[in-house]
Structures are given as structure tokens and as C-alpha cells.
Design a protein around this motif. Structure first.
Motif, short mmCIF file in Angstrom:
data_model
loop_
_atom_site.label_atom_id
_atom_site.label_comp_id
_atom_site.label_asym_id
_atom_site.label_seq_id
_atom_site.Cartn_x
_atom_site.Cartn_y
_atom_site.Cartn_z
N UNK A 106 0.83 -1.21 0.00
CA UNK A 106 0.00 0.00 0.00
C UNK A 106 0.87 1.25 0.00
N UNK A 107 1.98 1.22 0.70
CA UNK A 107 2.88 2.37 0.72
C UNK A 107 3.40 2.68 -0.67
N UNK A 108 3.69 1.63 -1.46
CA UNK A 108 4.26 1.85 -2.79
C UNK A 108 3.22 2.37 -3.78
N UNK A 109 1.98 1.90 -3.69
CA UNK A 109 0.98 2.33 -4.68
C UNK A 109 0.30 3.63 -4.28
N UNK A 110 0.45 4.05 -3.03
CA UNK A 110 -0.08 5.32 -2.58
C UNK A 110 -1.59 5.35 -2.45
N UNK A 111 -2.12 6.49 -2.04
CA UNK A 111 -3.56 6.61 -1.81
C UNK A 111 -4.40 6.43 -3.06
N UNK A 112 -3.81 6.63 -4.22
CA UNK A 112 -4.55 6.44 -5.46
C UNK A 112 -4.47 5.04 -6.03
N UNK A 113 -3.72 4.17 -5.38
CA UNK A 113 -3.56 2.81 -5.85
C UNK A 113 -4.48 1.83 -5.15
N UNK A 114 -4.34 0.57 -5.50
CA UNK A 114 -5.20 -0.46 -4.94
C UNK A 114 -4.38 -1.71 -4.66
N UNK A 115 -4.60 -2.30 -3.49
CA UNK A 115 -3.98 -3.57 -3.11
C UNK A 115 -5.09 -4.59 -2.94
N UNK A 116 -4.97 -5.71 -3.63
CA UNK A 116 -5.95 -6.79 -3.53
C UNK A 116 -5.24 -8.01 -2.95
N UNK A 117 -5.74 -8.49 -1.83
CA UNK A 117 -5.22 -9.69 -1.21
C UNK A 117 -6.16 -10.85 -1.46
N UNK A 118 -5.66 -11.89 -2.11
CA UNK A 118 -6.50 -13.02 -2.50
C UNK A 118 -6.04 -14.27 -1.77
N UNK A 119 -6.98 -14.97 -1.14
CA UNK A 119 -6.64 -16.20 -0.43
C UNK A 119 -7.87 -17.09 -0.39
N UNK A 120 -7.64 -18.40 -0.37
CA UNK A 120 -8.75 -19.34 -0.34
C UNK A 120 -9.23 -19.64 1.08
N UNK A 121 -8.45 -19.21 2.08
CA UNK A 121 -8.73 -19.57 3.47
C UNK A 121 -9.40 -18.42 4.20
N UNK A 122 -10.64 -18.64 4.60
CA UNK A 122 -11.43 -17.58 5.23
C UNK A 122 -10.80 -17.07 6.52
N UNK A 123 -10.24 -17.97 7.32
CA UNK A 123 -9.67 -17.54 8.61
C UNK A 123 -8.43 -16.68 8.39
N UNK A 124 -7.66 -16.96 7.36
CA UNK A 124 -6.52 -16.10 7.04
C UNK A 124 -6.99 -14.68 6.76
N UNK A 125 -8.04 -14.55 5.97
CA UNK A 125 -8.55 -13.23 5.61
C UNK A 125 -9.17 -12.53 6.81
N UNK A 126 -9.85 -13.28 7.66
CA UNK A 126 -10.40 -12.67 8.88
C UNK A 126 -9.28 -12.14 9.76
N UNK A 127 -8.19 -12.90 9.86
CA UNK A 127 -7.05 -12.45 10.66
C UNK A 127 -6.43 -11.19 10.06
N UNK A 128 -6.31 -11.14 8.73
CA UNK A 128 -5.75 -9.95 8.07
C UNK A 128 -6.58 -8.72 8.38
#
Length: 222
Positions: free
Chosen positions: A60-82
Motif C-alpha cells: 500500500x505504501x508503494x501504490x499510494x492513496x490512489x492505488x489499490x492492493x488486492x489480497x486473495x486467499x482461499x482460506x477464510x480464517x486467514x482473511x479474517x485475521x488480516x
């Protein structure tokens, strides 16, 4: 007794995985992987197999406020923890539960796969899917653990077998070791990335125990 799938394994161990991912020594290695993407403000970057989002603040620091970071994972608990970490959420950050071998994204500027290539049954196909969703001129980077050729590395190479057994279920080959199977899959992913990209770079970290391969997706229309 049926062995757990990778998704089931990470569902059970998401909290432990998150603690390991936050170890201080890993930050510089993750920073090196993000550097390899050559991100610019306003870019869209996808991390395949984002886990608990440890790389998201750097991205996120590299793409700045105008950029977008997409985190993709198959594990629901991983995403909940994130999502429990304020520094890994907010404007410009999205998490998607999806299969990284069939990513539901198109025309992004960069893709990062950190510590995931060794868990896919067909890692070359996964890399193909990642390259296909990156615009010409965008970059793809793979960061993975590996055994080291360092003279003093033999004891740690033995420990590597145990590490892979714990962290990457389902990678054992008939008559072979977990580590051999893991490294064969990583090698297949790296070969395919080499075939699909130009301006390739290879770096190592941590005494050779981490390898980073990156490349630029070419414009095939010319």
C-alpha cells in the motif's frame, strides 16, 4: 486418516502463521519482494495467497492513496485475521476469498506470490494465470523458501524438511521427501515465470534460504 488439504491446514493455523509472518527478520525480505515489482503510485497490485496480509502495508505504501492492493486467499480464517490488523485494512485495500490458481482479477499492474508456489499441484498453471492477468509492462514476483548451498547450511537444510512438513501439507512425493517435492514445485513455477517474462531478476536473502524471482510481462502483440 485423510491428510488435511492446504486450505484446511491454514484454516487451523492462521493465528500461528500470523505470528510467524510478523517476525522482525522477515520484514527486509518482504521489502525486497515488493521492490522487485517496481510499483508506482496509482498501480493496482494483487498478492496471490495473501495469508494474513503481512505484505499489505508495504504494498500500500508503494501504490499510494490512489492505488489499490488486492489480497486473495482461499482460506477464510486467514482473511479474517488480516482484517483484524488496522495497518492492513482501509481505503484502497480489498481482500477476496478465491482460488489463487484461478484469480478473478484482470488487467492489474503487478502480482506477488510470496511463499505459495510450493503448495500448488500445478504451479506452472498458476503462474500462467498470474501472468495472464497482468498488463504488458507489469511485473510478477515469486518469493520462496529453499535449501541453501552455503557450506554451513547442512544442519539447516535438514531442518528445512521439518519446516516444509509443517507449513506445506500435501507436498510429499512417493518415495521422496517433503522438501524435494516442495522445491520441485517452486522450480516449476520459476521456470514458467522465466518463460513468460522478460527483464528477469533473481535475488537471494537469508543466507540463500529465500529466493526471489521476478520478471516483466511482455507485450506479445508486437
Amino acid at each position: 486418516m485423510r491428510a488435511p488439504t492446504s486450505g484446511e491446514f491454514y484454516e487451523r493455523w492462521a493465528t500461528v502463521y500470523d505470528r510467524v509472518a510478523r517476525l522482525p527478520g522477515l520484514r527486509s525480505w518482504r521489502g525486497g519482494a515488493v521492490d522487485a515489482l517496481d510499483l508506482a503510485p496509482g498501480d493496482t497490485v494483487v498478492e496471490m495467497g495473501v495469508g494474513t496480509g503481512a505484505n499489505v502495508p508495504e504494498l500500500r505504501e508503494r501504490v499510494g492513496p490512489g492505488g489499490r492492493v488486492v489480497g486473495l486467499d482461499i482460506t477464510a480464517e486467514m482473511l479474517r485475521t488480516a482484517r483484524r490488523h488496522p495497518e492492513r485494512t482501509g481505503a484502497g485495500v480489498d481482500y477476496l476469498r478465491a482460488d489463487a490458481t484461478r484469480p478473478p482479477v484482470r488487467r492489474v499492474d503487478a502480482v506477488l506470490g510470496a511463499f505459495v508456489a510450493g503448495i500448488f499441484p500445478d504451479p506452472a498453471a498458476a503462474v500462467d494465470a498470474w501472468c495472464d492477468c497482468v498488463v504488458p509492462g507489469g511485473r510478477v514476483a515469486l518469493l520462496n523458501f529453499q535449501r541453501s548451498d552455503a557450506v554451513l547450511g547442512a544442519p539447516l537444510n535438514l531442518a528445512f524438511e521439518g519446516f516444509v512438513r509443517l507449513s506445506s501439507p500435501g507436498t510429499r512425493l512417493s518415495g521422496g521427501s517433503h522438501a524435494d517435492a516442495f522445491e520441485a514445485r517452486v522450480a516449476a513455477a520459476r521456470r514458467r515465470l522465466t518463460e513468460r517474462t522478460v527483464d528477469r531478476r533473481y535475488e537471494t536473502f537469508g543466507g540463500g534460504y529465500l529466493g526471489l524471482v521476478s520478471g516483466t510481462v511482455p507485450d506479445d502483440t508486437g
